[in-house]
Write a protein that holds these residues in place. Structure first.
Motif, short mmCIF file in Angstrom:
data_model
loop_
_atom_site.label_atom_id
_atom_site.label_comp_id
_atom_site.label_asym_id
_atom_site.label_seq_id
_atom_site.Cartn_x
_atom_site.Cartn_y
_atom_site.Cartn_z
N ILE A 1 48.01 44.43 36.55
CA ILE A 1 47.30 43.09 36.99
C ILE A 1 47.49 43.11 38.65
O ILE A 1 48.63 43.24 39.00
N GLN A 2 46.55 43.13 39.05
CA GLN A 2 46.30 43.14 40.59
C GLN A 2 45.85 42.10 41.21
O GLN A 2 44.72 41.68 40.58
N PHE A 3 46.56 41.14 41.85
CA PHE A 3 45.74 39.98 42.70
C PHE A 3 46.59 39.65 44.01
O PHE A 3 47.79 40.12 44.17
N LEU A 4 46.01 38.90 44.75
CA LEU A 4 46.68 38.22 45.84
C LEU A 4 47.38 36.96 45.53
O LEU A 4 46.96 36.07 45.29
N ILE B 1 40.36 45.44 45.25
CA ILE B 1 41.12 45.34 44.10
C ILE B 1 40.18 45.97 42.84
O ILE B 1 38.96 45.33 42.75
N PRO B 2 40.52 47.26 42.25
CA PRO B 2 39.52 47.71 41.39
C PRO B 2 39.45 46.80 40.19
O PRO B 2 40.15 46.23 39.69
N ALA B 3 38.17 46.80 39.77
CA ALA B 3 37.89 46.14 38.54
C ALA B 3 38.55 46.58 37.27
O ALA B 3 39.10 47.56 37.15
N ARG B 4 38.76 45.58 36.36
CA ARG B 4 39.78 45.79 35.15
C ARG B 4 38.78 46.52 34.15
O ARG B 4 37.96 45.72 33.89
N ILE C 1 49.94 41.73 44.88
CA ILE C 1 50.89 41.68 43.82
C ILE C 1 50.20 42.62 42.81
O ILE C 1 49.23 42.84 42.33
N LYS C 2 51.16 43.67 42.38
CA LYS C 2 50.76 44.58 41.26
C LYS C 2 51.91 44.33 40.17
O LYS C 2 52.77 44.53 40.55
N THR C 3 51.48 44.00 39.10
CA THR C 3 52.55 43.85 38.05
C THR C 3 52.19 44.34 36.80
O THR C 3 50.82 44.00 36.26
N SER C 4 52.96 44.73 35.96
CA SER C 4 52.65 44.92 34.71
C SER C 4 53.38 44.11 33.68
O SER C 4 53.64 44.21 32.60
N SER C 5 53.49 42.77 34.08
CA SER C 5 53.99 41.73 33.25
C SER C 5 52.90 41.39 32.19
O SER C 5 52.09 41.98 32.04
N GLN C 6 53.57 40.83 31.08
CA GLN C 6 52.86 40.22 29.75
C GLN C 6 51.64 39.49 30.53
O GLN C 6 51.53 38.46 31.30
N VAL D 1 44.36 36.40 36.23
CA VAL D 1 44.33 36.11 37.81
C VAL D 1 43.98 37.66 38.36
O VAL D 1 43.89 37.72 39.56
N HIS D 2 43.84 38.55 37.47
CA HIS D 2 43.46 39.96 38.16
C HIS D 2 42.29 39.67 39.07
O HIS D 2 41.25 39.33 38.79
#
Ligand code: FAD
Ligand code: FES
Ligand code: FES
Lengths: 749, 473
Positions: free
Chosen positions: B4-7, B193-196, B13-18, B75-76
């Protein structure tokens, strides 16, 4: 050693020359002619910056390295014997660092603390709770006050079985009886006797910040961050529990998110946090959920009140008799009799009350304990009497109330609400929406007491620090200390830095009984006053003045009273401080013979009742209150607004509902336990009434509690004035309004 | 798990949290930004309010949400603003007003109010025009009595009178200090931020995937399960568009209540929408809450559900390879029992466009007027010709185990004249179709009475016929 001084006390129109005996080292209370620079003004809070930027750190925000997350296991049964608790599985879970089972054999309410865990994340702590096996042996329970009173009801405290009053359950405590005059004679003298049966609900404190604790041990030194309204009571209780010296316990509460009476002491959650931290050898935070807040962390007891009042045609109230009971769950404190004992001249009074135990969370002090309940019945009874004899409710109060402050407040408030607009005959308006006006009186007692201390340090750069170990429950004591010290030293507020909420600072009492301001600010003024005397000495030396030359500190200058040109700047003077610092600690003196010991207050309400849906809309509240000298107009007004809104919320929305079949709370959240939001708040005309009370050097009295006492009663009287239907029960829900309207149309039903 | 990437404020923030973790926990626990507070974890207090910014045209649209319900996965590609992201050394005009008017007492609610009021400043539409207090409808304060906060809000509102519209707005807000300068660079950073790419949604994956709209029901009902579950977001499989086609208004399966509130098309079709939506939840909840979620949650008092029932909505249910349209009333079989298959997504809904002959109304009564669940709600749609009712749909909530279309009464209304007598008779007949129960929202009798009043109110409001007021009591 003490001195006698002549003081002008009271308020405009009611001045009174009084001789006060005050200690030698005390500054005399400010004279009404004194021109304030900082005090008695609308001064923004000194800590507002931290609060609006989110930098103010509350207990829930404390993050220590290695912090563990604590969770409580609470009883899901209203009454049960605990046969066994098995925590072995929870202990074995990876990430769990401590598990504690309390040595209790019985649980008496849903929400009672049984065990606690601490783990490296809140998720793991939650998982661990589920692994704790508690074997309950459920027992009969009772959560409703009527059933609990009856003989044969399940007992909350079986050990009390032998103490059952005749014909009642042992859940009922012995009657407390207060007698004044001759009640029989009073009723005989009456030309009319009126009666009413009133009911009020249970209200929970619903502080926005939960009762949070974070605890950490270093050796035998315990440090606790607490969301508390009494840092020193947390310290002392924990010292006792762990059998260590209070000097080994340090409690911080720099910012706390509301208490309203529910946040005294460490209680089970404070103790458990410290026990977990001890076992885990790591800091632990314990933050209750909203549900636990509702269940466990305090409430205002309900009440059932039978009122009887005698009145003569000329308006004289001759007798008042109140029999009441209520339940604070497993705790007492349900008495609602103080307003009727404290208000009105009537010489013949009889108050009887009893507590009833039920299997529900314990009551705790809640903003003016017993008073909103008592005012709800008393103030409606007074209106009923007035109607009976064809007198204006304002008139009957003016006639029976001996309190000069309140009488002046009534006249002022009546003007501001436009009391003449009131319906002469209630319930005669056309149309589905009806409007009406009502009023009710308030009272409070606390004028503060001796003992609070303040340390003032003046530094060579001119900056001043003040230290108090107490906490700011939101009333703004941090700001008031700054104002009082700045006023006394004649310097701008910006030079002040106030440190609070740390038990290593000087003692301050708990914030209860609306006494923080009258207890703490006199100590602050005295410390500043004593420091100022030393600065005067220094200034006289510098200016080569005679030792006893009278001096003045004003606008950052110290100068000779007789010759203001003989003057030194604050910044200049402090540079000469020996060792670069001047420290003075002072203790608040005992109370002096005050102008008034009873705080007054009166509120007027204007409401609109939709007779189709039963919805009550409060349009306006005029709230006239006194707190001695108003030290800060902004914080004082905020107290009044806050008291009023809690009163409206109590009157219309809040109600802790327990299911009698299960003992569970039906609405343990904010979704169904509604507190008033911004859109429910009417226009509030907060009128602050300065009184030079003279009981201490700042003239301060309390304000937090009296502001919420009369609101529900004033609204109920206004609803009656609008509709002609009287509401005897709180909260005044649409359902009840419609029932009362129907009752009025066909009284036989 | 996808990254997940967001500001978050001015940081990427780049996170792989749940993905099912609520934003609040990420912000406070993972990022240690403790200005955002926790008061209830159920969306009812606003102490946890943050702003979320999404790309819209050249700029970014900011709306408040309660972070305690908002799933992190959502929030991505967004800009999340907490109180810490608003100011460094100097206060914003919102914060200054809060200080000067003493809008803070214990201060625990204060960051939430500051964030909501900043959302008010950033608002470019006219949703708050009627009453700025709508911007703080989701915030509770136990201390101040709100008066000082209101004064601060009106002062801010006055300053904002000068705010230019359109693309210059952000520059003006930065110049005046409402938001810090880094806001200017946010659109470009979000675009980067790349689309998911969402996973294909199947009904047969081993771990059952939980479909989330905004999470405003699920995260109240079972937050822990959602946190640990495999989650998918309706936004990835359905649109948020609201458009008109061939005599129908179509609403995407990911559209939120706030999308409905702000849609120019809806404002035309249902001119009273703003007044109605004000009675539904609060701005931050409406920003989270999807319309589809409201329908699928099947609460007997779902407000949008009741409105859609009366409007004559049909829903499009999509599975992997199949699609079907279903009249909304046929979705509800019993209390929270649906005729929807596991794995079917509500991809769109539609209702017949209104015409000059349409009369639509929605009514709701709750204990507290704002941010409260209804005791009873009701909606009505009539098509009239002259004075005669041609078509009728009357719905009511809180009076049965399901959100209820009052079929009998609706049928009876057809052919009746628009008169006070018709209103009375309809209110009477509606009673025989409902079975309210007594609960904390009111006694059964009270709910029956309310229903009667609401039906009468429909006629009074929507048809301007003189309903005799005395008849109401
Ligand atoms: C504080 C608060 C106040 C509220 N006030 C009101 C109110 O006044 N009136 C009112 O009506 N409601 C109110 N609600 C509830 C309302 O927010 C929800 O019903 C909301 O509309 C649900 O949408 P969601 O996207 O958040 O649902 P979620 O919680 O994400 O999902 C709800 C259910 O719908 C399913 N779902 C979601 N999207 C789809 C889809 N596209 N296809 C198939 N299934 C789907 C989910 O799997 C889940 O079962 C309130 C909620 C809160 C927390
Ligand atoms: S914590 Fe109360 S709304 Fe989120
Ligand atoms: S200031 Fe305490 S909750 Fe708002």
């Amino acid at each position: 050693m003490s001195q006698e001084i002549k003081s002008k006390l009271g308020f405009p129109g009611q001045w009174q020359e009084t001789t006060l005996r005050i200690p030698d080292d005390e500054p005399p209370p400010w004279d009404p002619s004194y021109k304030f620079q900082t005090v008695n003004k609308a001064v923004p809070r000194v800590d507002a910056f931290a609060k609006v930027t989110g930098r103010a750190t509350y207990t829930t925000d404390i993050r220590k390295p290695g912090l563990l997350y604590g969770r409580l296991l609470v009883s899901s049964h209203p009454s049960a014997t605990i046969k066994s608790i098995d925590v072995s599985k929870a202990k074995a879970l990876t990430g769990v660092k401590a598990v504690i089972a309390l040595p209790i054999k019985e649980v008496r309410f849903v929400g009672q603390e049984i065990a606690a865990v601490a783990a490296t994340s809140s998720q793991i702590a939650d998982d661990a709770l589920r692994l704790i096996k508690v074997e309950y042996d459920p027992r009969p329970f009772v959560v409703d006050v009527e059933t609990a009173r009856k003989e044969g009801a399940p007992l909350v405290f079986p050990k009390r079985a032998a103490q059952a009053p005749e014909g009642k359950s042992a859940n009922v405590t012995p009657q407390r009886i207060t007698k004044r005059g001759d009640i029989e004679a009073g009723f005989k003298r009456a030309e009319h006797i009126l009666e009413g049966q009133f009911r009020t609900q249970v209200q929970t404190h619903s502080c926005l910040e939960p009762h949070a604790f974070t605890a950490e041990w270093e050796g035998d030194q315990l440090t606790v961050w607490a969301s508390t309204q009494s840092t020193f009571s947390v310290r002392d209780e924990l010292a006792q529990v762990f059998e260590i010296s209070p000097s080994k316990v340090r409690v911080f509460s720099e910012y706390m998110g509301g208490g309203f009476g529910s946040k005294f002491g460490a209680r089970a959650s404070g103790k458990l946090a410290a026990m977990l931290a001890k076992e885990a050898k790591a800091p632990v935070c314990l933050i209750p959920s909203r549900k636990e807040e509702h269940l466990t962390h305090g409430n205002r007891p309900n009440s059932v009140q039978h009122f009887k009042m005698g009145v003569r045609n000329d308006g004289t109230i001759t007798a008042m008799q109140l029999t009441s009971y209520g339940t604070g769950g497993i705790a007492g404190g349900a008495a609602a009799t103080r307003p009727m004992l404290g208000l009105y001249r009537c010489p013949n009074k009889l108050a009887i009350d009893e507590d009833v135990f039920t299997h529900a969370g314990p009551a705790r002090a809640f903003r003016a304990p017993g008073h909103p309940q008592g005012a709800f019945s008393l103030e409606q009874m007074v209106d009923m009497c007035a109607e009976k004899i064809g007198m204006d409710p304002l008139q009957i109060r003016l006639q029976n109330d001996p309190h000069t402050v309140r009488r002046a407040q009534m006249e002022l408030g009546a003007k501001r609400i436009g009391w003449d607009r009131r319906n002469k005959t209630p319930g005669t308006q056309k149309g589905p929406i009806m409007r009406g006006l009502g009023m009710a009186s308030s009272l409070w007692y606390n004028t503060g007491s001796a003992g609070a201390e303040i340390l003032v340090k003046i530094h060579k750069d001119g900056r001043v620090e003040a230290f108090s170990g107490g906490q700011d429950i939101g009333t703004g004591i941090r700001t008031l200390i700054a104002q009082v010290v700045a006023e006394e030293l004649g310097i701008p507020l910006q030079l002040l830095h106030v440190h609070i909420g740390d038990t290593q600072h000087p003692y301050a009492p708990g914030s209860g009984g609306s006494k923080t301001t009258p207890c703490v600010t006199p100590a602050a003024r005295k410390a500043a006053f004593l420091a100022k005397q030393k600065l005067f000495d220094l200034a006289r030396t510098l200016l080569k003045l005679e030792p006893k030359t009278p001096m003045i500190a004003q606008q950052s200058r110290i100068f000779s009273k007789a010759d203001p040109k003989m003057s030194v700047d604050w910044a200049q003077l402090t540079r000469y401080l020996p060792n670069g610092i001047l420290s003075v600690q002072a203790t608040r003196a005992h109370n002096y013979a005050a102008y008034n010991n009873i705080i007054a207050g009166v509120q007027f309400a204007e409401v609109e009742v939709d007779t189709q849906t039963g919805l009550i809309r409060v349009l306006k509240i005029v709230a006239v209150h006194d707190c001695g000298l108003v030290l800060n107009k902004l914080t004082a007004r905020s107290q009044v607004n806050g008291g009023v809104i809690q009163g409206i919320s109590y009157a219309l929305f809040e109600d802790r509902i327990l299911d009698p079949r299960t003992g569970q709370m039906v609405n343990p959240n904010f979704e169904h336990y509604k507190i008033a939001g911004s859109r429910e708040i009417p226009e509030i005309d907060a009128v602050l009434f300065d009184v030079y009370a003279g009981s201490n050097n700042t003239h301060a009295l309390g304000l937090g509690e009296p502001t919420t006492v009369p609101t529900a009663a004033a609204i109920a009287n206004a609803v009656y004035n609008a509709t002609g239907a009287r509401l005897f029960e709180l909260p005044m829900t649409p359902d009840r309004v419609l029932k009362a309207l129907a009752q009025r149309r066909s009284p036989q039903k | 798990m996808a990254e997940i990437q967001f500001l978050l404020n001015d940081r990427l923030i780049k996170t792989s949290s749940q993905e099912g973790l609520v934003l609040l926990d990420f912000v406070r626990e993972h990022q240690r930004l403790t200005g955002t507070k926790i008061g209830c974890r159920e969306g009812d207090c606003g102490a946890c309010s943050v702003l979320i910014g999404t790309l819209e045209g050249e700029g970014v649209k900011y709306l408040p949400v309660t972070s305690c319900l908002f799933p992190l996965g959502r929030v991505h590609g967004m800009h999340v603003v907490t109180v810490e992201g608003l100011s460094k050394e100097t206060l914003t005009p919102v914060q200054r007003a809060m200080v000067e008017h003493s809008g803070t007492q214990c201060g625990f609610c204060t960051p939430g109010f500051v964030v909501s009021m900043t959302g008010f400043a950033l608002e470019s539409s006219s949703v708050y025009q009627d009453d700025p207090r709508d911007a703080i409808s989701g915030n509770i304060c136990r201390c101040t009595g709100y008066k000082s906060i209101e004064r601060a809000l009106s002062e801010v509102s006055e300053q904002l009178q000068q705010k230019p519209q359109g693309s210059e707005q952000m520059a003006w807000l930065i110049e005046k200090g409402f938001v810090p300068p880094y806001f200017a660079g946010i659109p470009a950073r979000l675009r980067a931020i790349p689309a998911r790419r969402p996973a294909e949604l199947t009904s047969s994956t081993s771990a059952p995937t939980v479909l989330l709209g905004g999470g405003s029901d699920l995260n109240v009902q079972r937050p822990e399960a959602i946190r640990d579950a495999d989650v998918a977001f309706a936004q990835d499989y359905a649109s948020t568009a609201i458009e008109e086609q061939d005599g129908f208004v179509y609403i995407g399966g990911a559209a939120t209540m706030e999308d409905l509130n702000r849609s120019p098309l809806i404002a035309q079709t249902l001119p009273s929408i703003r007044a109605w939506m004000r009675l539904v939840a609060s701005t931050p909840i409406r920003t989270i809450a999807s319309i589809a979620g409201n329908l699928v949650n099947a609460s007997p008092i779902g407000d949008v559900t009741i409105l859609m029932l009366a409007l004559g909505a049909e829903i499009e249910l999509s599975a992997q390879h199949a699609q079907r349209w279903l009249p909304l009333e046929e979705l509800y079989l019993g209390y929270k029992t649906l005729s929807k298959q596991q794995g079917e997504i509500l991809s769109r809904l539609r209702f017949p466009s209104t015409t000059p002959q349409s009369r639509v109304n929605f009514e709701k009564v709750s204990k507290r007027t704002f941010l409260d669940i209804a005791s009873v709600n009701a909606a009505m749609r009539l098509e009239v010709q002259g004075d005669i009712i041609q078509k009728a749909r009357l719905s009511a909530g809180g009076v049965a185990p399901i959100p209820k279309l009052l079929r009998e009464t609706s049928r009876w209304l057809v052919g009746q004249p628009l008169t006070g007598e018709t209103a009375l008779e309809a209110a009477q007949r509606a009673q025989s179709e409902v079975q309210p129960i007594s609960d904390i929202r009111g006694s059964a009798d009270y709910k029956r009475l309310l229903l009667r009043q609401l039906v009468m109110a429909h006629f009074a409001e929507a048809t301007a016929i003189p309903v005799v007021k005395e008849a109401l009591l």
